[in-house]
Design an enzyme around this catalytic site. Structure first.
Site, short mmCIF file in Angstrom:
data_model
loop_
_atom_site.label_atom_id
_atom_site.label_comp_id
_atom_site.label_asym_id
_atom_site.label_seq_id
_atom_site.Cartn_x
_atom_site.Cartn_y
_atom_site.Cartn_z
N TYR A 336 4.77 15.91 0.97
CA TYR A 336 5.37 15.12 2.31
C TYR A 336 7.00 15.35 1.90
O TYR A 336 7.73 14.88 1.07
CB TYR A 336 4.80 13.92 2.60
CG TYR A 336 3.77 13.09 2.44
CD1 TYR A 336 3.13 14.74 3.55
CD2 TYR A 336 3.28 12.08 2.32
CE1 TYR A 336 1.51 14.04 3.48
CE2 TYR A 336 1.45 11.72 2.51
CZ TYR A 336 1.25 13.02 2.96
OH TYR A 336 -0.42 12.63 3.60
N GLU A 412 -1.83 -12.84 5.32
CA GLU A 412 -1.47 -12.44 6.98
C GLU A 412 -1.04 -13.33 7.26
O GLU A 412 0.04 -13.43 8.75
CB GLU A 412 -2.88 -12.83 7.10
CG GLU A 412 -3.93 -12.37 6.65
CD GLU A 412 -5.36 -12.60 7.15
OE1 GLU A 412 -6.45 -11.99 6.86
OE2 GLU A 412 -5.70 -13.45 7.07
#
Length: 435
Positions: A336, A412
Site C-alpha cells: 500500500y 457508538e
C-alpha cells in the site's frame, strides 16, 4: 454603479451563506434522528462479519438500501464491492465517499450482546471472524450519508459516488482485491471523480472528536520474504555447514540499523519488522534453508525506496559474506502506498470539519505507521482521510483495546457526527470550497 454592484454581491453572499447554514442545520437534524438506525445497522454487521473478498451478505444489505433510496447501484465491483451513484439536481463536481466492508480473522472476546460468533477457515486454520477495526462502523455511517444526501438530491450541485469497498485488510493470498482492484475496474471513472473523502473510526480517540493530518498521515506498507540458503549438516559438526540460522540472525540484527542509522528520524518515522522466522525441524540438524517474513513501513515515497534498497543490500551481502545466499522479495504479496492527504484540499476543508464538530474537537494528529489502502485512491485523485473518535469519554487511550485485537470496542454515540462530517465535506466541496 460600483457601489450597487458591491451591495448586490454582498447581499447574494449573505443569502447564499444563510441557505448553506439552513442546509447544514437540516443535515445535522437528520443525522441525529438516524443515530439509533446507525447503531442497529452497525450491530448487525458486527454480529455477521465477513472476510475480504467474501462480503456477500454485507454487500447485499448495502445494495438493497441504496436502491431503496433511488440511487443507481452497481454490484460485484472488485468481487463483492458496491458502488452507488447519486446525481444531483444541479451541475457540479463528482465527489466520492468510501467505506471498507471486511472483517478480520480475530476471535472476539468482548461481552457485548452482538459479539461475533462467526468462524471460518483462514490460511488453512479455523479462526473466528470479527470487525476488529471498525469497518462495520464505516459501512453504517456511509449508508446514513447516502440516506441524507439522497433526501436532498435536487439541491446537490454535483454527483456523489458511494464506494463500499471489499478487502481493505488485503485479499486472500493469491487473489486481487481492495481499492487497487476497484480502481483497475474503473471505479474512479464514468463519471470521473474529482475528489474523494473517507473516515476511519479510532478506538484511541475520544468520542465527539475528529483528527486529521495533511500530507503523509499513514504509512506505506510492503510485506517481505527473505529466504536464506546455506548448506545442511549434522548439528554436531557445524563446520561442515553454512548455517542459514546464524546468517538469518545476523541479518535480523543488521536490519535494525536501518531506522537508527539510515533514516532521518527528525522528519519521519519508519518500521522494519521481522514477524516470522522458520527453519529446521530437529535439534541436531542444521537446516539448508531459513525463511523470514516481515513488514516495512514508511511515511514518504523516498523513505519507502530507501528501506527496500537497504533491506535487499543488507540481506544479500550479509549472506554472501558467510558463503550463503539470500533471496529477497519486496513486496511479497502486499503493498500500500502512503496515505497522503492532499495539503491544499486538507487546508480548504478544515473549516468544514471545525464547523461540524467544533474547533476544539478537531485535532491535528501525528502520523502513524499503520497503513490504509485508501491511499490507492489518493494516488489518482485528491483525497482527505480523517479519523472519528470512538473511545468512551474519560478513558485512557493507552489502556483501551487496540484495533485488530479480540477486545476492540467502539463507543457508538459518535456515529451521527461521522454522517455530518461526510455530508458537509461533500456539500462544501461542491460549493467550491475544496478547490
Amino acid at each position: 454603479m460600483k457601489k450597487l454592484y458591491i451591495f448586490a454581491l454582498s447581499l447574494y453572499t449573505t443569502v447564499s451563506m444563510a441557505q448553506t447554514d439552513a442546509v447544514k442545520a437540516n443535515i445535522a437534524k437528520k443525522a441525529d434522528a438516524m443515530q439509533a438506525k446507525l447503531v442497529t445497522w452497525r450491530r448487525d454487521f458486527h454480529e455477521h462479519p465477513e472476510l475480504g473478498n467474501h462480503e456477500t451478505r454485507t454487500a447485499g444489505i448495502i445494495a438493497s438500501h441504496l436502491k431503496s433510496l433511488g440511487i443507481e447501484v452497481k454490484t460485484g465491483v472488485a468481487k463483492t464491492g458496491v458502488v452507488g451513484l447519486l446525481k444531483g439536481g444541479k451541475p457540479g463536481p463528482v465527489v466520492a465517499l468510501r467505506a471498507d466492508m471486511d472483517g478480520l480473522p480475530v476471535t472476539e472476546r468482548t461481552a457485548v450482546p452482538f459479539a461475533s460468533k462467526v468462524k471460518t477457515t483462514f490460511n488453512n486454520t479455523e479462526v473466528g471472524v470479527m470487525h476488529a477495526c471498525g469497518h462495520d462502523t464505516h459501512v453504517s455511517i456511509l449508508m446514513g450519508v447516502a440516506e441524507v444526501l439522497a433526501s436532498m438530491k435536487n439541491d446537490l450541485h454535483g454527483t456523489v459516488k458511494f464506494i463500499f469497498q471489499p478487502s481493505e485488510e488485503g485479499p486472500p493470498f493469491g487473489e486481487e482485491g481492495g481499492a487497487e482492484l476497484m480502481i483497475k475496474e474503473g471505479v474512479l471513472q464514468n463519471p470521473k471523480v474529482d475528489a474523494i473523502f473517507g473516515l476511519h473510526i479510532n478506538a484511541q480517540t475520544e468520542v465527539g472528536k475528529i483528527t486529521y493530518r495533511p500530507g503523509g498521515t499513514m504509512a506505506a506498507v510492503n510485506d517481505m520474504q527473505i529466504v536464506v540458503k546455506g548448506r545442511q549438516a549434522h548439528g554436531a559438526y557445524p563446520w561442515s555447514s553454512i548455517d542459514p540460522i546464524v546468517v538469518s540472525a545476523q541479518i535480523i540484527n543488521s536490519l535494525q540499523t536501518i531506522v537508527s542509522r539510515n533514516l532521518n528520524v527528525t522528519e519521519n518515522a519508519a518500521v522494519v519488522t521481522i514477524g516470522a522466522i522458520n527453519g529446521g525441524n530437529r535439534s541436531n540438524i542444521i537446516p539448508e534453508q531459513v525463511t523470514m517474513m516481515g513488514t516495512l513501513r514508511a511515511l514518504s515515497a523516498e523513505d519507502e525506496k530507501m528501506l527496500i534498497d537497504r533491506v535487499k543490500t543488507i540481506a544479500t551481502k550479509t549472506a554472501e559474506a558467510a558463503g550463503a545466499t539470500a533471496e529477497v522479495k519486496i513486496p511479497f504479496s502486499v503493498r500500500y502506498p502512503v496515505t497522503y492527504n492532499d495539503p491544499k484540499l486538507t487546508e480548504k476543508m478544515l473549516p468544514t470539519l471545525q464547523a461540524t464538530a467544533g474547533t476544539a474537537n478537531v485535532l491535528l494528529r501525528p502520523a502513524v505507521t499503520g497503513a490504509e489502502d485508501f491511499s490507492f485512491f489518493q494516488e489518482k485523485v485528491p483525497g482527505l482521510f480523517i479519523f472519528l473518535g470512538g473511545m468512551p469519554k474519560g478513558q485512557d487511550p493507552l489502556k483501551t483495546a487496540a484495533h485488530h485485537t479480540p477486545d476492540f470496542f467502539i463507543d457508538e454515540s459518535g456515529f451521527s457526527l461521522g454522517v455530518k462530517a461526510l455530508c458537509n465535506l461533500t456539500l462544501d466541496y461542491m460549493a467550491g470550497k475544496g478547490k
